[in-house]
Motif scaffolding. Structure first.
Motif, PDB file in Angstrom:
ATOM      1  N   GLU A  25      23.065  -2.840  -7.089  1.00  0.00           N
ATOM      2  CA  GLU A  25      21.992  -2.836  -8.084  1.00  0.00           C
ATOM      3  C   GLU A  25      20.636  -3.188  -7.487  1.00  0.00           C
ATOM      4  O   GLU A  25      19.638  -3.232  -8.215  1.00  0.00           O
ATOM      5  CB  GLU A  25      22.312  -3.827  -9.209  1.00  0.00           C
ATOM      6  N   LYS A  26      20.587  -3.417  -6.170  1.00  0.00           N
ATOM      7  CA  LYS A  26      19.362  -3.918  -5.566  1.00  0.00           C
ATOM      8  C   LYS A  26      18.811  -2.979  -4.489  1.00  0.00           C
ATOM      9  O   LYS A  26      19.536  -2.184  -3.891  1.00  0.00           O
ATOM     10  CB  LYS A  26      19.617  -5.293  -4.923  1.00  0.00           C
ATOM     11  N   THR A  86      12.830   2.530 -17.471  1.00  0.00           N
ATOM     12  CA  THR A  86      14.128   1.962 -17.103  1.00  0.00           C
ATOM     13  C   THR A  86      14.404   0.614 -17.747  1.00  0.00           C
ATOM     14  O   THR A  86      15.535   0.126 -17.703  1.00  0.00           O
ATOM     15  CB  THR A  86      14.232   1.828 -15.580  1.00  0.00           C
ATOM     16  N   ASN A 114      23.619  -3.476 -21.502  1.00  0.00           N
ATOM     17  CA  ASN A 114      22.558  -2.906 -20.659  1.00  0.00           C
ATOM     18  C   ASN A 114      21.599  -4.028 -20.293  1.00  0.00           C
ATOM     19  O   ASN A 114      20.791  -4.468 -21.113  1.00  0.00           O
ATOM     20  CB  ASN A 114      21.843  -1.782 -21.414  1.00  0.00           C
ATOM     21  N   LYS A 115      21.676  -4.479 -19.049  1.00  0.00           N
ATOM     22  CA  LYS A 115      20.856  -5.612 -18.611  1.00  0.00           C
ATOM     23  C   LYS A 115      19.375  -5.268 -18.527  1.00  0.00           C
ATOM     24  O   LYS A 115      18.537  -6.166 -18.360  1.00  0.00           O
ATOM     25  CB  LYS A 115      21.362  -6.130 -17.264  1.00  0.00           C
ATOM     26  N   ASN A 116      19.033  -3.985 -18.630  1.00  0.00           N
ATOM     27  CA  ASN A 116      17.627  -3.594 -18.621  1.00  0.00           C
ATOM     28  C   ASN A 116      17.017  -3.578 -20.016  1.00  0.00           C
ATOM     29  O   ASN A 116      15.858  -3.230 -20.182  1.00  0.00           O
ATOM     30  CB  ASN A 116      17.447  -2.238 -17.940  1.00  0.00           C
ATOM     31  N   LYS A 352      11.697  -7.210 -11.133  1.00  0.00           N
ATOM     32  CA  LYS A 352      11.370  -5.846 -11.524  1.00  0.00           C
ATOM     33  C   LYS A 352       9.916  -5.512 -11.212  1.00  0.00           C
ATOM     34  O   LYS A 352       9.083  -6.391 -11.031  1.00  0.00           O
ATOM     35  CB  LYS A 352      11.637  -5.627 -13.022  1.00  0.00           C
ATOM     36  N   ASP A 360      15.343  -5.246  -8.275  1.00  0.00           N
ATOM     37  CA  ASP A 360      16.290  -4.364  -8.949  1.00  0.00           C
ATOM     38  C   ASP A 360      16.013  -2.908  -8.578  1.00  0.00           C
ATOM     39  O   ASP A 360      14.851  -2.493  -8.485  1.00  0.00           O
ATOM     40  CB  ASP A 360      16.185  -4.515 -10.467  1.00  0.00           C
ATOM     41  N   ASP A 362      15.581  -0.100  -9.885  1.00  0.00           N
ATOM     42  CA  ASP A 362      15.090   0.757 -10.966  1.00  0.00           C
ATOM     43  C   ASP A 362      14.044   1.663 -10.332  1.00  0.00           C
ATOM     44  O   ASP A 362      12.918   1.221 -10.043  1.00  0.00           O
ATOM     45  CB  ASP A 362      14.472  -0.069 -12.086  1.00  0.00           C
ATOM     46  N   VAL A 377      18.755   3.630 -12.558  1.00  0.00           N
ATOM     47  CA  VAL A 377      18.714   2.373 -13.299  1.00  0.00           C
ATOM     48  C   VAL A 377      19.732   1.420 -12.678  1.00  0.00           C
ATOM     49  O   VAL A 377      20.922   1.692 -12.679  1.00  0.00           O
ATOM     50  CB  VAL A 377      19.017   2.584 -14.787  1.00  0.00           C
ATOM     51  N   ARG A 378      19.224   0.340 -12.090  1.00  0.00           N
ATOM     52  CA  ARG A 378      20.083  -0.668 -11.446  1.00  0.00           C
ATOM     53  C   ARG A 378      21.103  -0.010 -10.491  1.00  0.00           C
ATOM     54  O   ARG A 378      22.278  -0.313 -10.495  1.00  0.00           O
ATOM     55  CB  ARG A 378      20.800  -1.521 -12.480  1.00  0.00           C
TER      56      ARG A 378
END
Length: 383
Positions: A25-26, A86, A114-116, A352, A360, A362, A377-378
């Protein structure tokens, strides 16, 4: 792992030709050349690589509303993601606190999926009746006469932003409590004059909701002119300002003025999108908003059914960046910053808004006209 090659990376102040490696995710590495065995290679074909857009004020999208429950919130986030957004703060319309409790609960549930989805933005219910705009008057209340402490405590950490008219009885105390809970307090739908707006800075307020729309500006009373919330926002560096840069809510000259006064660090872009933002829509389309107010789409913007007032937008984030870059004349770095790093900083989303190691993943790709062609996204490519 995913490796982006042949891209122009948009940074905070400059654009560089570089390669970007994503692991999980990074973002793992940004360098001129990266060797990564077994990585999926994406040839950017000399397009721009940017952080994903972040919209802190969006009511709906793709036909789905933030007032509609967890599944609708997830679907509106997906609709905006296809246009490069995102991360979002689903934004509630003004409503009684029991209704807003339900919205906040739905956002909390959506955040677990959805962590975003970064939290909820409550535009009301503590607004000025005289500046209600498309908000229903029966859904507007006064802080002094409302028991809200339990609500604020229950959704501490979920409420990331709240729009409040600071001239209302009890608004300053509410602002102080919201700030202590980690929420951004924004002057919204307000009749406050310059002095009240500046005083609000001492009581937790730090932001202005869609500046110039539903707030006071320089006006005449009798023989004299008086400054308003707009002027307080433009001249005080402590204020950040939300801007709907669709060229409908604000004309070009005003956008240029805000940009000159605030710069990309204190001005950020919002869609204020309704159900048919982030979608294709035909002229004349009518909708009933989550608060029961009817709106119609005409000439690129949502209006109340009687055409008396603006009622939100039908735009997407990419179009706002395009307008700031192509029409206002902001640098591409600044235009992107106002839809990425600046909103991230406003709500403290520290991982972000930048293409940098440890942030992240994104990531979006777009061309010279800000036509988005790829969205991650992630760490997962969704289109």
């Amino acid at each position: 792992m995913v490796l982006y090659k042949n891209v122009k990376v948009i940074g905070e102040n400059e654009i560089t030709e570089a390669e970007v490696l994503v692991n999980g995710e990074k973002i793992e590495k940004v360098a001129g050349r990266i060797d990564a065995e077994n990585a999926e290679i994406i040839d950017g074909k000399s397009r721009y690589l940017s952080p994903g857009f972040i919209d802190l004020h969006v009511h709906a999208g793709g036909g789905f509303s933030a007032m509609g429950g967890k599944d609708d919130i997830l679907k509106m986030a997906s609709a905006h993601a296809k246009y490069g957004t995102t991360a979002i703060l689903p934004t509630a319309l003004s409503a009684p606190l029991d209704v807003l409790s339900g919205v906040s609960e739905s956002v909390k549930e959506a955040m677990s999926v959805n962590k975003n989805i970064l939290g909820v933005h409550l535009e009301g219910p503590f607004l000025s009746p005289e500046m209600s705009g498309a908000q229903k008057s029966e859904n507007i209340f006064t802080p002094q006469n409302t028991r809200y402490d339990g609500f604020l405590e229950r959704y501490k950490g979920v409420i990331k932003m709240m729009g409040v008219a600071p001239e209302l009885d009890g608004a300053f105390l509410l602002g102080e409590k919201l700030k202590r809970n980690g929420a951004v307090v924004s002057i919204a739908h307000s009749c406050a004059d310059y002095g009240v707006a500046v005083e609000a800075l001492k009581h937790g307020f730090s932001d202005i909701t869609h500046i110039y729309n539903a707030c006071t500006s320089c006006h005449k009373r009798g023989a004299f002119r008086y400054a308003g919330t707009v002027e307080a926002g433009l001249v005080n560096d402590e204020f950040t300002v939300q801007v709907i840069a669709d060229l409908k809510h604000l004309p070009l000259g005003v956008l240029k003025l805000i940009y000159k006064a605030k710069g990309a660090d204190k001005m950020y872009l919002i869609t204020d999108g309704l159900e048919f933002s982030a979608s294709e829509i035909e002229n004349g389309t009518r909708i009933i908003q989550g608060n029961g107010v009817e709106a119609v789409y005409e000439d690129g913007v949502m209006l109340l059914a009687d055409r008396s007032k603006l009622a939100g937008s039908a735009c997407n984030s990419a179009s706002l960046v395009r307008n700031m870059y192509k029409e206002v004349g902001a640098s591409l770095c600044d235009a992107v910053k106002m839809m990425t790093l600046t909103p991230a900083r406003v709500i403290g989303a520290d991982a972000k808004g930048r293409i940098k190691e440890g942030f992240d993943a994104d990531i979006i790709l777009f061309d010279e006209n800000i036509n988005v062609s790829s969205v991650m996204v992630r760490g997962k490519i969704i289109c």
